[in-house]
Design a protein around this motif. Structure first.
Motif, mmCIF file in Angstrom:
data_model
loop_
_atom_site.group_PDB
_atom_site.id
_atom_site.type_symbol
_atom_site.label_atom_id
_atom_site.label_comp_id
_atom_site.label_asym_id
_atom_site.label_seq_id
_atom_site.Cartn_x
_atom_site.Cartn_y
_atom_site.Cartn_z
ATOM 1 N N GLN A 89 26.497 34.412 -50.583
ATOM 2 C CA GLN A 89 27.776 33.750 -50.824
ATOM 3 C C GLN A 89 27.919 32.623 -49.814
ATOM 4 O OE1 GLN A 89 31.134 36.353 -50.603
ATOM 5 N NE2 GLN A 89 32.599 34.704 -50.843
ATOM 6 N N VAL A 90 28.293 31.448 -50.277
ATOM 7 C CA VAL A 90 28.480 30.291 -49.409
ATOM 8 C C VAL A 90 29.965 30.005 -49.287
ATOM 9 C CG1 VAL A 90 28.038 27.822 -49.137
ATOM 10 C CG2 VAL A 90 26.261 29.317 -50.087
ATOM 11 N N ALA A 91 30.428 29.823 -48.059
ATOM 12 C CA ALA A 91 31.819 29.440 -47.809
ATOM 13 C C ALA A 91 31.785 28.111 -47.064
ATOM 14 C CB ALA A 91 32.533 30.501 -46.985
ATOM 15 N N LYS A 95 35.857 20.265 -46.124
ATOM 16 C CA LYS A 95 36.190 19.901 -47.498
ATOM 17 C C LYS A 95 35.054 19.138 -48.163
ATOM 18 C CE LYS A 95 41.137 19.772 -46.809
ATOM 19 N NZ LYS A 95 42.330 18.940 -46.753
ATOM 20 N N ARG A 96 34.376 18.321 -47.384
ATOM 21 C CA ARG A 96 33.278 17.532 -47.951
ATOM 22 C C ARG A 96 32.371 17.052 -46.841
ATOM 23 N NH1 ARG A 96 35.775 11.663 -48.555
ATOM 24 N NH2 ARG A 96 37.431 11.947 -47.064
ATOM 25 N N PHE A 97 31.202 16.607 -47.225
ATOM 26 C CA PHE A 97 30.246 16.025 -46.290
ATOM 27 C C PHE A 97 30.609 14.557 -46.106
ATOM 28 C CE2 PHE A 97 26.460 13.556 -45.454
ATOM 29 C CZ PHE A 97 25.946 14.212 -44.361
#
Length: 110
Positions: A89-91, A95-97
């Motif tokens: 699972q990735v959290a 918010k963004r790169f």
């Protein structure tokens, strides 16, 4: 993006980025090893090793949390061999790169 930049890095030169977070692999290995040991509780090292395809000394390493001899991939295979399933699972913590391909920036602003 990062993989491409690292492949072009001259030998012996450190990458231009800095990891801001600790390596996630050791805690994942510890978690899998703990689950394996719990599942194999009561089994002899020889019997458990036979099922997982390793010898008794490697089972002893596993049971004593000496995990330097085991890759994360190998521990995942052990879980599969004794009837478990591994889900990743990735959290995302950002918010963004943010950053340009060539800047070497790994983490941007939120």
């Amino acid at each position: 993006m990062l993989r491409h930049a690292m492949m072009r890095r001259p030998a012996g030169r450190q990458p231009s980025f800095v990891m801001l977070r600790p390596d996630p692999i050791p805690p994942l290995k510890q978690q899998l090893a703990s689950l394996l040991v719990e599942r194999l509780d009561g089994w002899s090292g020889e019997m458990a090793g036979s099922l997982m395809g390793v010898d008794q000394p490697r089972m002893s390493n596993l049971r004593n949390a000496q995990l330097d001899r085991f890759s994360l991939e190998r521990l995942i295979r052990f879980v599969e061999r004794i009837g478990g399933d591994v889900t990743i699972q990735v959290a995302w913590t950002r918010k963004r790169f943010i950053g340009r391909k060539d800047s070497g920036t790994l983490w941007g602003a939120e």
